[in-house]
Design a protein around this motif. Structure first.
Motif, short mmCIF file in Angstrom:
data_model
loop_
_atom_site.label_atom_id
_atom_site.label_comp_id
_atom_site.label_asym_id
_atom_site.label_seq_id
_atom_site.Cartn_x
_atom_site.Cartn_y
_atom_site.Cartn_z
N PHE A 172 85.57 46.27 -16.73
CA PHE A 172 86.37 45.05 -16.61
C PHE A 172 85.52 43.88 -16.14
CE2 PHE A 172 89.11 42.27 -14.08
CZ PHE A 172 90.11 41.98 -14.99
N VAL A 205 83.08 42.50 -18.75
CA VAL A 205 83.76 41.67 -19.76
C VAL A 205 84.07 40.30 -19.17
CG1 VAL A 205 85.83 41.42 -21.17
CG2 VAL A 205 84.72 43.64 -21.01
N LEU A 206 84.58 40.29 -17.95
CA LEU A 206 84.97 39.02 -17.33
C LEU A 206 83.75 38.11 -17.14
CD1 LEU A 206 87.58 37.79 -16.36
CD2 LEU A 206 87.05 38.55 -14.05
N LEU A 218 82.80 36.46 -20.30
CA LEU A 218 83.65 35.32 -20.64
C LEU A 218 83.19 34.07 -19.90
CD1 LEU A 218 87.27 36.85 -20.55
CD2 LEU A 218 85.74 36.57 -22.49
N PHE A 219 82.90 34.23 -18.62
CA PHE A 219 82.45 33.07 -17.85
C PHE A 219 81.10 32.57 -18.34
CE2 PHE A 219 85.75 34.23 -14.78
CZ PHE A 219 86.28 32.98 -14.55
N TYR A 264 80.11 32.35 -21.34
CA TYR A 264 80.39 31.45 -22.46
C TYR A 264 80.75 30.06 -21.95
CZ TYR A 264 82.39 29.86 -26.88
OH TYR A 264 82.67 29.18 -28.03
N LEU A 265 81.65 30.05 -20.94
CA LEU A 265 82.09 28.77 -20.37
C LEU A 265 80.91 27.96 -19.83
CD1 LEU A 265 84.42 26.94 -19.42
CD2 LEU A 265 84.58 28.35 -17.38
N ILE A 282 78.25 27.09 -23.12
CA ILE A 282 78.61 26.49 -24.40
C ILE A 282 78.08 25.06 -24.55
CG2 ILE A 282 80.96 25.96 -23.56
CD1 ILE A 282 80.18 26.74 -27.18
N GLU A 283 78.19 24.24 -23.49
CA GLU A 283 77.72 22.86 -23.65
C GLU A 283 76.28 22.67 -23.19
OE1 GLU A 283 80.79 20.17 -22.17
OE2 GLU A 283 81.66 20.27 -24.19
N ALA A 288 77.58 32.21 -27.42
CA ALA A 288 78.32 33.27 -28.10
C ALA A 288 77.52 34.56 -28.12
CB ALA A 288 78.67 32.85 -29.52
N PHE A 291 78.75 38.03 -26.67
CA PHE A 291 78.83 39.16 -27.60
C PHE A 291 78.06 40.36 -27.06
CE2 PHE A 291 77.72 41.76 -31.21
CZ PHE A 291 78.76 41.62 -32.10
N ILE A 325 79.63 42.00 -23.95
CA ILE A 325 80.79 42.86 -24.20
C ILE A 325 80.39 44.19 -24.83
CG2 ILE A 325 82.94 43.02 -25.52
CD1 ILE A 325 83.29 40.03 -24.84
#
Lengths: 503, 163
Positions: free
Chosen positions: B89, B92-93, B96-97, B99-100, B103-104, B112, B116, B119
């Motif tokens: 868990f 995965v979490l 996700l962060f 990516y946040l 990304i910019e 990504a 990827f 995960i």
């Protein structure tokens, strides 16, 4: 007949080369995503939303129609061969279909599911084409107060009928309504629940919420219960074909399934769970081979699959005619419309008539394409089930995050998505249904709007809310839906005390 | 009083939803309504929703205390509720962060790709090298098809000018 003429015009515009291409692409992508285990039509459409951000409305809607049906076809393949229904509507298919596959009859199960879906989808779309305009004509007379009653009824049925616990459904709805409140109030401009965040003033976008609550929530939930064991795919022998006996046993369940599924899609009955279950029960009762049920009865695949597809088309009636989604998938399609600033509702056939007829025509076309392409190609799709789980979830999550960011190219939406993903995980862990939350988020602002409109017309007199006959009827039904389950269990208790044995 | 297994964490969850209701109520109470005449104040709905949410949570709280424990999704009645796998868990979490955060700053491809790969690691992928190659190709294909064919803008980051 004017409906027929409009429909033919719709066919004319749906059959242009580029639109046909979008339809083909949609069936392909829809099946592709739908086949992937654990992904139902609602998530499939939500994941594919970003693809349409820059496409013209007509092409996008054609693609959605194709994705919608394609995802359902794909989902039944997975249910039969893998026994992992992607959504509640496929649970019954998985029950009998998987047993059939174990007996080496996967081909017949897949064929009856596909042909049944085609038959049901075509009949249901035809009924949709000829009833939706007249329902929309009636709906123009529906006033703001009636809308309030309709939405409250939709909220209640969806919260009560889904999941195992009524109160958890209502809490899910309330959380969705809270999310819908965030942002500037439409009438007064008052910023609500923004806590000084500038991005929040515009409100919470529905796309990141839907994508996150399904995709990220599911990934987190599976991760929390992770076990090393993989899936067991059943082999498929021969071709996806039915013999004479199969046809004989299938065609009646298809028709009955359509008759059950369509009307239950039109009224807010909480999605495809109830109709597929009902169809299964009916087939079991009518069958000449009741002993086969639970061991792979073909009727148990044919009926529910037809009911599921007819239900999906039925749900488009309130969506197009009233702007009222009655299932998670319909809610996602509503969002797709809104991305193009098109508001479904009674005036839709007047303002965007050509577009809607194109959509309906493409439902027919998509359905046919699916049947023609998918039955022969079913082996290709089966290969997709072999994608290892790590890649599958990695791919889904990447796509979900891409969609959240690309909508407004803003990191705020990604923040929302991650937060909602965690909420989705908690909801799954604590047995709360997700559809009520989505309906609350999407319809909440609409409910407030109609509520205020009604009271403005009546100059603040609350009696206006239940003044019309329609609203009175709706409120009576609403009370029955709320009290029904409790009365039912009371009756059971009473019967038990008297010494009856109830199941 | 002895609570059934799993009740404590669910009570915390329902309690936090109650707190959400309280937050909505408090935020609505403290904001001032603009001074023009509206038939229905913009505070009516937030107040009503907050009260409904708090009321429902209170009822569910009592129900849980009386033994109505939630059944996690996908479990049949009677299945044991296993302890959560926090390691998977958490990975995965964190992905996700990542990516946040990226990304910019680093662009879509890097962000990504990190997500990827993270995960696949979380879900216990046995072949990391294959995941790297496959993930990279997958993401580059997505990037090119979205930016070139679908005209959806994605940040190029460090690959600016190359792709």
């Amino acid at each position: 007949m004017s409906s027929l003429n409009s429909l033919l015009d719709g066919f004319a515009s749906a059959l242009t080369l580029s639109n046909l291409g979008f339809g083909l692409l949609g069936t392909f992508l829809g099946t592709l995503v739908g086949v992937l285990p654990g992904i139902g039509p609602a998530l499939a459409i939500a994941l594919l939303l970003p693809i349409t951000y820059t496409v013209s409305p007509a092409s996008a809607l054609i693609m959605f129609a194709a994705i919608y049906y394609g995802a359902m076809y794909g989902g039944s393949t997975t249910s039969i061969l893998l026994n992992t229904p992607g959504e509640s509507g496929s649970v019954m298919t998985a029950l009998e279909g998987n047993k059939m596959a174990r007996k080496g009859r996967a081909g017949a199960a897949l064929a009856t599911a596909a042909i049944g879906s085609f038959v049901a989808g075509t009949i249901a779309t035809a009924i949709l084409a000829f009833t939706a305009p007249s329902i929309a004509d009636l709906a123009i007379k529906v006033g703001a107060a009636d809308y309030v009653a309709l939405m409250l009824l939709a909220f209640t049925t969806v919260s009560s009928l889904l999941g195992s616990s009524q109160i958890r459904g209502f809490i899910s709805l309330a959380v969705g309504l809270v999310l819908g409140l965030v942002g500037a109030d439409l009438q007064s401009g008052l910023a609500r629940l923004t806590f000084g965040n500038q991005s929040a003033v515009e409100g919470i976008e529905t796309v990141p919420v839907i994508v996150a609550i399904f995709a990220l929530g599911e990934a987190l939930y599976i991760a929390s219960r992770f076990k090393e064991e993989g899936w067991k795919i059943l082999p498929m022998k021969g071709k996806a074909l039915m013999d004479r006996a199969d046809w004989k046993r299938s065609w009646k369940p298809w028709i009955r399934g359509t008759a059950i599924g369509f009307p239950l899609g039109v009224i807010p009955a909480g999605g495809s769970e109830v109709p597929t279950f009902l169809s299964y029960a009916v087939e079991k009762n009518l069958s000449k081979h009741p002993e086969e049920f639970g061991n792979g009865a073909i009727e148990g695949v044919a009926g529910p699959e037809a009911a599921n597809n007819a239900n999906a088309a039925g749900a488009l009636v309130p969506l197009l005619a009233l702007g009222l989604p009655t299932s998670a998938t319909a809610a996602v399609i509503l969002v797709a419309f809104q991305t193009y600033q098109i508001q479904p509702g009674p005036t839709l056939f007047l303002t965007n008539g050509a577009l809607i007829w194109t959509l309906i025509a493409s439902l027919f076309i998509g359905n046919t394409l699916l049947l023609v392409l998918n039955l022969p190609l079913v082996r290709v799709w089966v290969q997709l089930l072999k994608v290892p789980r790590p890649y599958l979830f990695a791919g889904i999550v990447t796509f979900a995050l891409l969609g959240s960011y690309a909508l407004n190219t803003s990191t705020f939406d990604v923040q929302v998505a991650i937060a909602i993903g965690i909420v989705g995980f908690l909801f799954r862990r604590y047995g709360m249904p997700i559809t009520p939350l989505i309906l609350g988020l999407i319809l909440g602002p609409n409910l407030e709007l109609q509520f205020r409109r009604a009271l403005q017309i009546s100059a603040g007199d609350y009696g206006t809310l239940y003044a019309t006959p329609l609203s009175k009827v709706l409120y009576v039904v609403l009370i029955l839906v709320i009290l029904g389950p409790s009365l039912w269990s009371l009756r059971k208790k009473f019967a038990n005390r008297k010494g009856y044995v109830t199941k | 009083m002895k609570l059934p297994q799993g009740a404590k964490s669910e009570l915390t969850f329902v309690g936090s939803l109650f707190a959400l209701g309280l937050l909505v109520f408090w935020d609505t109470a403290r904001t001032e309504v603009p001074a023009f005449n509206l038939t229905v104040s913009p505070k009516v709905f937030p107040f009503a929703i907050a009260l409904i949410l708090m009321g429902l949570c209170a009822v569910l709280f009592i129900k849980i205390l009386r033994g109505d424990i939630a059944r996690p999704e996908g479990l049949e009645p009677g299945d044991p509720i296993e302890k959560s796998d926090y390691k998977t868990f958490a990975i995965v979490l964190v992905s996700l962060f990542a990516y946040l955060l990226l990304i910019e700053r680093a662009g879509f491809i890097i962000a990504a790709f990190v997500t990827f790969f993270g995960i696949t690691v979380a879900f216990d992928n046995k072949k990391p090298l294959r995941a790297i190659v496959f993930g990279f190709i997958f993401i580059v294909v997505i990037y090119i098809s979205f930016t070139k064919f679908l005209n959806v803008a994605l940040p190029a980051g460090i690959f600016k000018g190359i792709l």
